[in-house]
Design a protein around this motif. Structure first.
Motif: not given
Ligand code: NAP
Length: 289
Positions: A203, A254, A115, A166, A143
């Protein structure tokens, strides 16, 4: 490419199989990207999506071993669990505690994480942006954010600042950047060379409609703004950042480059990244939202 049980291009008993595991997985672009590359490279390989519910990663890994799969692409919610199920992890996967790519080497499953590599490649390729010596702000601490923070620090960023809902998770993510990492506030966004949304805000189908990772009014020309969200490809936040004069980059780059890195690991060959980009763009153009 033709096998004894199918026509040209059809999988046969000799076909090498890789799997994509996650839940949900039906809308994943990964099999499309992998299979596009396999076809372009003339390889008798196939990538198949397998819906694997949370908690079932151990059974999925055991099945992949038994069936002789050459590799796995791992997506939510299994990235952390798979790190504990492989025979060994690369240094990056170990530091992140998360695996998005499993490679079978001499019968052993090696867990890696592409990633961060994909993210940095997308900056270089999509915006000719070199992180070395630059000040970077990452919104989110999940993540994806952690992979981005580690990759930016390893690419020589001068500063990697994490803002997150958080605070404890922000500390953990910022620590991955070592001496150049710290926790910050969204109000600081105007002073960075690179601003990244690594939260799901924006999203399609995600909650909190209208909420934004940082106030676009703080963004300005001379900044690169990246939204890891790629469905929709141009989020309202990214559009507003562009409207403010910043260079805007979607998360599709990405996605393409992390898949390209997986393909390199599995096949040892150089995937057709431009073709993958075209296919991913067409698929997200066609997708609703
Ligand atoms: P994740 O592990 O669930 O982490 C989500 C993060 O966003 C956490 O830090 C969370 O905060 C925060 N968050 C969630 N809802 C929120 C809200 N309503 N207000 C403020 N903060 C919020 O998810 P992830 O796997 O890291 O993925 C995050 C995003 O990246 C997703 O949209 C995913 O589709 C995208 N992504 C894209 C790629 C790519 O190749 N382009 C690859 C991976 C992921 P807390 O810590 O406070 O819960």
């Amino acid at each position: 490419m033709s096998g004894p049980t199918g026509g040209p291009g059809a999988p046969s008993a000799a076909t090498t199989v890789v799997g994509v595991i996650g839940d949900p997985v039906a809308h994943s672009l990964s099999p499309l990207l992998h299979n596009t590359a396999f076809a372009a490279l003339g390889l008798d390989w196939v990538s198949v999506g397998f819906p694997v519910p949370a908690g079932e990663a151990p059974a999925a890994l055991a099945g992949a071993r038994a069936l002789g799969l050459a590799g796995l692409s791992v997506t939510m919610p299994h990235k952390d669990a798979v790190a504990d199920l492989v025979d060994e992890c690369t240094a990056v996967a170990r530091r992140l505690g998360a695996v998005n790519c499993v490679i079978r080497r001499k019968g052993r499953f090696v867990g890696d994480n592409t990633d961060g590599e994909g993210f940095v490649a997308s900056l270089r390729r999509g915006a000719t942006f070199e992180p070395a010596g630059r000040r970077c702000l990452v919104a989110g601490a999940g993540g994806a954010a952690r992979a981005v923070v580690l990759a930016l620090a390893e690419a020589g960023a001068a500063e990697v600042v994490v803002v997150n809902r958080t605070p404890g998770r922000a500390e953990t993510a910022a620590a991955l950047a070592g001496s150049v990492g710290r926790v910050g506030r969204p109000e600081e966004a105007g002073s960075f060379d690179l601003v990244v949304n690594a939260t799901p805000l924006g999203m399609a189908g995600a909650g909190a409609p209208g909420a934004e990772p940082v106030d676009p009014a703080l963004l300005h020309p001379g900044q690169l703004v990246v939204d890891l969200v790629y469905a929709p490809r141009r989020t309202p936040w990214l559009a507003r950042a562009e409207g403010r004069g910043a260079v805007a980059l979607s998360g599709l780059g990405m996605l393409v480059h992390q898949a390209a890195a997986q393909l390199r690991r599995w096949t040892g060959e150089e995937p057709p990244t431009d073709r993958l980009w075209e296919v991913a763009t067409a698929a997200t153009d066609a997708a609703p939202g």
